[in-house]
Design a protein around this motif. Structure first.
Motif, mmCIF file in Angstrom:
data_model
loop_
_atom_site.group_PDB
_atom_site.id
_atom_site.type_symbol
_atom_site.label_atom_id
_atom_site.label_comp_id
_atom_site.label_asym_id
_atom_site.label_seq_id
_atom_site.Cartn_x
_atom_site.Cartn_y
_atom_site.Cartn_z
ATOM 1 N N ARG A 40 18.271 -0.756 8.937
ATOM 2 C CA ARG A 40 18.467 0.408 7.964
ATOM 3 C C ARG A 40 19.650 1.172 8.543
ATOM 4 O O ARG A 40 20.529 1.850 7.767
ATOM 5 N N VAL A 41 19.562 1.710 9.972
ATOM 6 C CA VAL A 41 20.262 2.379 10.704
ATOM 7 C C VAL A 41 21.959 1.849 10.776
ATOM 8 O O VAL A 41 23.008 2.347 10.660
ATOM 9 N N ALA A 42 21.835 0.335 10.849
ATOM 10 C CA ALA A 42 22.944 -0.358 11.332
ATOM 11 C C ALA A 42 23.866 -0.506 9.737
ATOM 12 O O ALA A 42 25.137 -0.287 9.791
ATOM 13 N N GLU A 43 22.932 -0.839 8.922
ATOM 14 C CA GLU A 43 23.766 -1.208 7.548
ATOM 15 C C GLU A 43 23.665 -0.166 6.266
ATOM 16 O O GLU A 43 24.318 -0.313 5.320
ATOM 17 N N GLY A 44 22.988 0.780 6.523
ATOM 18 C CA GLY A 44 22.641 1.694 5.588
ATOM 19 C C GLY A 44 21.348 1.510 4.705
ATOM 20 O O GLY A 44 20.556 0.511 4.841
ATOM 21 N N GLU A 45 21.060 2.387 3.522
ATOM 22 C CA GLU A 45 20.033 2.374 2.544
ATOM 23 C C GLU A 45 20.533 2.518 1.303
ATOM 24 O O GLU A 45 21.641 3.056 0.886
ATOM 25 N N ILE A 46 19.770 1.940 0.184
ATOM 26 C CA ILE A 46 20.168 2.221 -1.070
ATOM 27 C C ILE A 46 19.632 3.584 -1.465
ATOM 28 O O ILE A 46 18.418 3.972 -1.140
ATOM 29 N N PRO A 47 20.398 4.296 -2.372
ATOM 30 C CA PRO A 47 20.130 5.815 -2.405
ATOM 31 C C PRO A 47 18.792 5.620 -3.203
ATOM 32 O O PRO A 47 18.709 4.771 -4.237
ATOM 33 N N GLY A 48 17.869 6.661 -3.172
ATOM 34 C CA GLY A 48 16.813 6.625 -3.912
ATOM 35 C C GLY A 48 15.719 5.734 -3.403
ATOM 36 O O GLY A 48 14.538 5.893 -3.744
ATOM 37 N N SER A 49 16.072 4.856 -2.469
ATOM 38 C CA SER A 49 14.854 3.945 -1.915
ATOM 39 C C SER A 49 13.932 4.719 -1.102
ATOM 40 O O SER A 49 14.275 5.639 -0.212
ATOM 41 N N ILE A 50 12.825 4.140 -0.757
ATOM 42 C CA ILE A 50 11.771 4.758 0.224
ATOM 43 C C ILE A 50 11.601 3.871 1.096
ATOM 44 O O ILE A 50 11.060 2.752 0.922
ATOM 45 N N PRO A 51 11.745 3.958 2.509
ATOM 46 C CA PRO A 51 11.542 3.086 3.626
ATOM 47 C C PRO A 51 9.933 3.013 3.782
ATOM 48 O O PRO A 51 9.326 4.260 4.066
ATOM 49 N N VAL A 52 9.336 1.932 3.705
ATOM 50 C CA VAL A 52 7.756 1.852 4.053
ATOM 51 C C VAL A 52 7.613 0.674 5.034
ATOM 52 O O VAL A 52 7.994 -0.486 4.748
ATOM 53 N N GLU A 53 7.199 1.001 6.279
ATOM 54 C CA GLU A 53 6.766 0.087 7.174
ATOM 55 C C GLU A 53 6.026 -1.021 6.550
ATOM 56 O O GLU A 53 4.876 -0.872 5.827
ATOM 57 N N ARG A 54 6.094 -2.415 6.857
ATOM 58 C CA ARG A 54 5.668 -3.506 6.059
ATOM 59 C C ARG A 54 4.168 -3.488 6.458
ATOM 60 O O ARG A 54 3.270 -3.869 5.566
ATOM 61 N N ILE A 55 3.780 -3.104 7.704
ATOM 62 C CA ILE A 55 2.439 -3.090 8.289
ATOM 63 C C ILE A 55 1.632 -2.399 7.224
ATOM 64 O O ILE A 55 0.388 -2.513 7.503
ATOM 65 N N VAL A 56 2.151 -1.458 6.703
ATOM 66 C CA VAL A 56 1.084 -0.352 5.823
ATOM 67 C C VAL A 56 1.540 -0.408 4.327
ATOM 68 O O VAL A 56 1.035 0.389 3.792
ATOM 69 N N LEU A 57 2.216 -1.300 3.972
ATOM 70 C CA LEU A 57 2.842 -1.556 2.439
ATOM 71 C C LEU A 57 1.745 -1.698 1.437
ATOM 72 O O LEU A 57 1.512 -0.532 0.462
ATOM 73 N N GLU A 58 0.559 -2.480 1.909
ATOM 74 C CA GLU A 58 -0.308 -2.520 0.721
ATOM 75 C C GLU A 58 -1.366 -1.420 0.488
ATOM 76 O O GLU A 58 -1.933 -1.082 -0.337
ATOM 77 N N TRP A 59 -1.342 -0.496 1.769
ATOM 78 C CA TRP A 59 -2.114 0.567 1.711
ATOM 79 C C TRP A 59 -1.418 1.877 1.192
ATOM 80 O O TRP A 59 -2.012 2.462 0.516
ATOM 81 N N ARG A 60 -0.290 1.979 1.268
ATOM 82 C CA ARG A 60 0.692 3.084 0.744
ATOM 83 C C ARG A 60 0.896 2.734 -0.659
ATOM 84 O O ARG A 60 1.260 3.636 -1.473
ATOM 85 N N LEU A 61 0.805 1.505 -1.360
ATOM 86 C CA LEU A 61 1.042 1.015 -2.724
ATOM 87 C C LEU A 61 -0.155 0.615 -3.352
ATOM 88 O O LEU A 61 -0.066 0.263 -4.616
ATOM 89 N N ASP A 62 -1.357 0.715 -2.749
ATOM 90 C CA ASP A 62 -2.400 0.400 -3.642
ATOM 91 C C ASP A 62 -2.689 1.583 -4.618
ATOM 92 O O ASP A 62 -2.939 2.779 -4.307
ATOM 93 N N PRO A 63 -2.512 1.181 -6.017
ATOM 94 C CA PRO A 63 -2.606 2.008 -6.821
ATOM 95 C C PRO A 63 -3.828 2.839 -7.120
ATOM 96 O O PRO A 63 -3.917 3.753 -7.613
ATOM 97 N N HIS A 64 -4.698 2.430 -6.484
ATOM 98 C CA HIS A 64 -6.036 3.121 -6.578
ATOM 99 C C HIS A 64 -6.662 3.562 -5.034
ATOM 100 O O HIS A 64 -7.716 3.803 -5.147
ATOM 101 N N GLY A 65 -5.774 3.469 -4.152
ATOM 102 C CA GLY A 65 -6.072 3.701 -2.779
ATOM 103 C C GLY A 65 -6.195 5.106 -2.469
ATOM 104 O O GLY A 65 -5.203 5.737 -2.931
ATOM 105 N N GLU A 66 -6.939 5.412 -1.399
ATOM 106 C CA GLU A 66 -6.915 6.645 -0.888
ATOM 107 C C GLU A 66 -5.575 6.979 -0.127
ATOM 108 O O GLU A 66 -5.289 8.351 0.075
ATOM 109 N N HIS A 67 -5.096 6.201 0.378
ATOM 110 C CA HIS A 67 -3.943 6.302 1.197
ATOM 111 C C HIS A 67 -2.498 6.167 0.693
ATOM 112 O O HIS A 67 -1.535 6.126 1.197
#
Length: 129
Positions: A40-67
């Motif tokens: 992301r540093v080397a190539e840039g990012e898409i405006p409006g995108s949210i970087p989420v570490e893959r290792i926590v992706l399911e926890w941060r996007l669980d639609p019913h999760g507390e995290h």
């Protein structure tokens, strides 16, 4: 065809992948960048995108999760992107499995988006961990 090719094909069979040119027209979609920080540093990012570490992706996007991240529901369109559209297909499949039925990915990934000459911002946004 390798086993990995078969796994990828099965994952993509359940997705309506988003073409790079469709990204600017997305409304109310959550665009999630799972690329490593150095890419992301080397190539840039898409405006409006949210970087989420893959290792926590399911926890941060669980639609019913507390995290989970605020501001989305199980009905939200979530578009995952990686460098070239491989890891994102598997991640989108996993998000569908936890209840995000409209999860999908960016066909060709960030690099296909950038090759189309679409808007990019400077990279290095602190990721959600």
């Amino acid at each position: 065809m390798t086993v990995l090719d078969e796994v990828l094909a099965r994952a993509r069979a359940g997705l309506r992948r988003v073409a790079p040119r469709e990204v600017p027209q997305l409304r109310d979609a959550l665009l999630v960048d799972i690329r490593p920080h150095h890419n992301r540093v080397a190539e840039g990012e898409i405006p409006g995108s949210i970087p989420v570490e893959r290792i926590v992706l399911e926890w941060r996007l669980d639609p019913h999760g507390e995290h989970r991240l605020p501001g989305f529901t199980a009905d939200t369109t979530v578009v995952v992107l990686c460098n070239e559209g491989y890891a994102s297909s598997l991640a989108a499949r996993d998000l569908q499995r936890i209840g995000l039925r409209n999860a999908t990915d960016l066909d060709g990934g960030f690099r296909a988006y950038a090759a189309e000459g679409l808007p990019i911002r400077a990279g290095g946004t602190t990721p959600v961990t």
